[in-house]
Design a protein around this motif. Structure first.
Motif, PDB file in Angstrom:
ATOM      1  N   ASN A 120       0.829  -1.196   0.000  1.00 28.84           N
ATOM      2  CA  ASN A 120       0.000   0.000   0.000  1.00 28.84           C
ATOM      3  C   ASN A 120       0.863   1.246   0.000  1.00 28.84           C
ATOM      4  OD1 ASN A 120       0.239  -0.955   3.049  1.00 28.84           O
ATOM      5  ND2 ASN A 120      -0.026   1.257   3.092  1.00 28.84           N
ATOM      6  N   VAL A 121       0.281   2.314  -0.517  1.00 27.50           N
ATOM      7  CA  VAL A 121       0.878   3.641  -0.468  1.00 27.50           C
ATOM      8  C   VAL A 121      -0.028   4.506   0.389  1.00 27.50           C
ATOM      9  CG1 VAL A 121       1.406   5.712  -1.797  1.00 27.50           C
ATOM     10  CG2 VAL A 121       2.051   3.473  -2.684  1.00 27.50           C
ATOM     11  N   GLY A 122       0.542   5.223   1.356  1.00 26.60           N
ATOM     12  CA  GLY A 122      -0.259   6.051   2.234  1.00 26.60           C
ATOM     13  C   GLY A 122      -1.332   5.236   2.939  1.00 26.60           C
ATOM     14  N   SER A 123      -2.478   5.858   3.160  1.00 28.00           N
ATOM     15  CA  SER A 123      -3.576   5.184   3.863  1.00 28.00           C
ATOM     16  C   SER A 123      -4.602   4.579   2.911  1.00 28.00           C
ATOM     17  CB  SER A 123      -4.252   6.160   4.825  1.00 28.00           C
ATOM     18  OG  SER A 123      -3.465   6.343   5.993  1.00 28.00           O
ATOM     19  N   SER A 124      -4.191   4.293   1.676  1.00 29.53           N
ATOM     20  CA  SER A 124      -5.111   3.689   0.712  1.00 29.53           C
ATOM     21  C   SER A 124      -5.670   2.362   1.206  1.00 29.53           C
ATOM     22  CB  SER A 124      -4.403   3.486  -0.629  1.00 29.53           C
ATOM     23  OG  SER A 124      -3.265   2.639  -0.470  1.00 29.53           O
ATOM     24  N   LEU A 149       8.406   7.630   3.311  1.00 32.40           N
ATOM     25  CA  LEU A 149       8.359   6.529   4.270  1.00 32.40           C
ATOM     26  C   LEU A 149       6.958   5.938   4.404  1.00 32.40           C
ATOM     27  CD1 LEU A 149      10.480   8.342   6.998  1.00 32.40           C
ATOM     28  CD2 LEU A 149      11.289   6.569   5.431  1.00 32.40           C
ATOM     29  N   TRP A 150       6.043   6.374   3.521  1.00 32.00           N
ATOM     30  CA  TRP A 150       4.629   6.043   3.690  1.00 32.00           C
ATOM     31  C   TRP A 150       4.179   4.965   2.710  1.00 32.00           C
ATOM     32  CZ3 TRP A 150       3.599   7.908   8.176  1.00 32.00           C
ATOM     33  CH2 TRP A 150       4.290   9.044   8.603  1.00 32.00           C
ATOM     34  N   HIS A 151       4.786   3.809   2.807  1.00 35.09           N
ATOM     35  CA  HIS A 151       4.420   2.666   1.980  1.00 35.09           C
ATOM     36  C   HIS A 151       4.797   1.409   2.747  1.00 35.09           C
ATOM     37  CE1 HIS A 151       8.660   1.832   0.826  1.00 35.09           C
ATOM     38  NE2 HIS A 151       8.772   3.134   1.059  1.00 35.09           N
ATOM     39  N   ALA A 152       4.182   0.296   2.371  1.00 30.54           N
ATOM     40  CA  ALA A 152       4.468  -0.964   3.068  1.00 30.54           C
ATOM     41  C   ALA A 152       4.185  -2.134   2.135  1.00 30.54           C
ATOM     42  CB  ALA A 152       3.611  -1.085   4.328  1.00 30.54           C
ATOM     43  N   TYR A 153       4.880  -3.229   2.355  1.00 29.29           N
ATOM     44  CA  TYR A 153       4.674  -4.452   1.577  1.00 29.29           C
ATOM     45  C   TYR A 153       3.853  -5.415   2.423  1.00 29.29           C
ATOM     46  CZ  TYR A 153       8.446  -2.262  -0.975  1.00 29.29           C
ATOM     47  OH  TYR A 153       9.197  -1.350  -1.669  1.00 29.29           O
ATOM     48  N   ARG A 154       2.727  -5.869   1.880  1.00 28.40           N
ATOM     49  CA  ARG A 154       1.807  -6.728   2.625  1.00 28.40           C
ATOM     50  C   ARG A 154       1.841  -8.167   2.144  1.00 28.40           C
ATOM     51  NH1 ARG A 154       1.477  -5.068   7.059  1.00 28.40           N
ATOM     52  NH2 ARG A 154       0.018  -6.783   7.307  1.00 28.40           N
ATOM     53  N   GLY A 155       2.500  -8.424   1.028  1.00 29.98           N
ATOM     54  CA  GLY A 155       2.564  -9.784   0.525  1.00 29.98           C
ATOM     55  C   GLY A 155       3.307  -9.824  -0.796  1.00 29.98           C
ATOM     56  N   ALA A 156       3.387 -11.007  -1.384  1.00 34.20           N
ATOM     57  CA  ALA A 156       4.040 -11.161  -2.680  1.00 34.20           C
ATOM     58  C   ALA A 156       3.374 -12.302  -3.433  1.00 34.20           C
ATOM     59  CB  ALA A 156       5.528 -11.446  -2.509  1.00 34.20           C
ATOM     60  N   LEU A 157       3.492 -12.226  -4.750  1.00 38.11           N
ATOM     61  CA  LEU A 157       2.994 -13.281  -5.622  1.00 38.11           C
ATOM     62  C   LEU A 157       4.186 -13.996  -6.244  1.00 38.11           C
ATOM     63  CD1 LEU A 157       0.172 -11.322  -7.494  1.00 38.11           C
ATOM     64  CD2 LEU A 157      -0.018 -12.684  -5.389  1.00 38.11           C
ATOM     65  N   SER A 158       4.223 -15.304  -6.096  1.00 37.11           N
ATOM     66  CA  SER A 158       5.311 -16.120  -6.621  1.00 37.11           C
ATOM     67  C   SER A 158       4.825 -16.876  -7.857  1.00 37.11           C
ATOM     68  CB  SER A 158       5.773 -17.111  -5.543  1.00 37.11           C
ATOM     69  OG  SER A 158       6.661 -18.057  -6.073  1.00 37.11           O
ATOM     70  N   PHE A 159       5.502 -16.629  -8.994  1.00 36.43           N
ATOM     71  CA  PHE A 159       5.133 -17.275 -10.252  1.00 36.43           C
ATOM     72  C   PHE A 159       6.241 -18.234 -10.690  1.00 36.43           C
ATOM     73  CE2 PHE A 159       2.755 -13.334 -10.194  1.00 36.43           C
ATOM     74  CZ  PHE A 159       1.517 -13.678 -10.725  1.00 36.43           C
ATOM     75  N   PRO A 160       5.883 -19.400 -11.227  1.00 36.42           N
ATOM     76  CA  PRO A 160       6.897 -20.348 -11.680  1.00 36.42           C
ATOM     77  C   PRO A 160       7.502 -19.965 -13.020  1.00 36.42           C
ATOM     78  CG  PRO A 160       4.725 -21.253 -12.073  1.00 36.42           C
ATOM     79  CD  PRO A 160       4.518 -19.952 -11.339  1.00 36.42           C
ATOM     80  N   GLU A 161       6.858 -19.018 -13.730  1.00 36.10           N
ATOM     81  CA  GLU A 161       7.368 -18.601 -15.030  1.00 36.10           C
ATOM     82  C   GLU A 161       7.910 -17.175 -14.933  1.00 36.10           C
ATOM     83  OE1 GLU A 161       2.968 -17.476 -15.048  1.00 36.10           O
ATOM     84  OE2 GLU A 161       4.238 -19.102 -14.267  1.00 36.10           O
ATOM     85  N   ARG A 162       8.823 -16.846 -15.833  1.00 38.46           N
ATOM     86  CA  ARG A 162       9.373 -15.495 -15.873  1.00 38.46           C
ATOM     87  C   ARG A 162       8.414 -14.572 -16.622  1.00 38.46           C
ATOM     88  NH1 ARG A 162      13.969 -13.294 -14.545  1.00 38.46           N
ATOM     89  NH2 ARG A 162      14.927 -15.324 -14.154  1.00 38.46           N
ATOM     90  N   LEU A 163       7.990 -13.503 -15.957  1.00 43.99           N
ATOM     91  CA  LEU A 163       7.078 -12.538 -16.555  1.00 43.99           C
ATOM     92  C   LEU A 163       7.862 -11.337 -17.068  1.00 43.99           C
ATOM     93  CD1 LEU A 163       4.208 -12.566 -13.875  1.00 43.99           C
ATOM     94  CD2 LEU A 163       4.459 -14.002 -15.917  1.00 43.99           C
TER      95      LEU A 163
END
Length: 204
Positions: free
Chosen positions: A18-22, A96-110
């Motif tokens: 997320n960015v900011g309070s979105s 400083l107003w962003h955060a990582y909440r998860g990730a998507l793992s793909f078996p193929e190169r995108l």
């Protein structure tokens, strides 16, 4: 594609956050608040898992450890971010107003757009270092952060400005001012931080 817990087998990892309070309004309206010990993590788990299911990816998360997945290392490789003077990763637009909440793992190169390599870390052009002065307990120092000292201060003063509106040092950074967390969002994180990091003596 279950089992890609480490992300090591993935050909592509896409970080979600997320960015900011979105993120705050959909989370606050989700019904997770007050239902679990870690409501934002629980909600993020549901949302990211659903996105992963729809896209045929494996969901990965920065919480749920130890051991913890190396989200900071992944972010430094994938995004235009750097460790800031006060510690958290800083983005040239979002500060400083962003955060990582998860990730998507793909078996193929995108085929993804390249990381912007021509941008400098905002802290390198900031001589004033305004983030280092406001902390009332001196917990924020260049290259170091006294998490227990900060948490003790917040615990002893539940109505202080830091706890109700967010970290004074973080709010002093001039980068990304349009994305500062709203009061309810900031207070949620500060309360959770204080609970998780209060010193051993305070807990006993």
């Amino acid at each position: 594609m279950p089992g890609l817990r480490s992300g090591a087998e993935a050909a592509t990892l896409i970080l979600l956050g997320n960015v900011g309070s979105s993120v705050w309004e959909p989370f606050a309206e989700s019904g997770f608040l007050g239902r679990t010990e870690q409501p934002l993590d629980a909600w993020s788990g549901v949302v990211v898992t659903e996105i992963a299911r729809e896209l045929g990816a494996d969901p990965l998360f920065p919480f749920g450890g130890p051991p913890f997945l190396p989200f900071i290392r992944w972010a430094l490789r994938a995004d235009t971010v750097w460790p800031s003077v006060m510690g958290p990763l800083i983005h040239p637009r979002y500060g400083l107003w962003h955060a990582y909440r998860g990730a998507l793992s793909f078996p193929e190169r995108l085929d993804l757009p390249p990381r912007d390599e021509g941008t400098r870390r905002p802290c390198d052009d900031c001589e004033a270092r305004p983030c280092l002065a406001p902390c009332p307990v001196g917990a924020v120092r260049e290259g170091a952060f006294d998490a227990a000292g900060c948490a003790d201060w917040l615990t002893e003063r539940p109505r202080c400005d830091c706890r109700e509106a967010g970290c004074l040092a973080r709010r002093a950074c001039p980068v990304g001012r349009d994305h500062v967390y709203g009061p309810a969002h900031a207070a949620f994180h500060m309360t959770a931080f204080a609970k998780a990091n209060v010193s051993r003596a305070e807990k006993e």
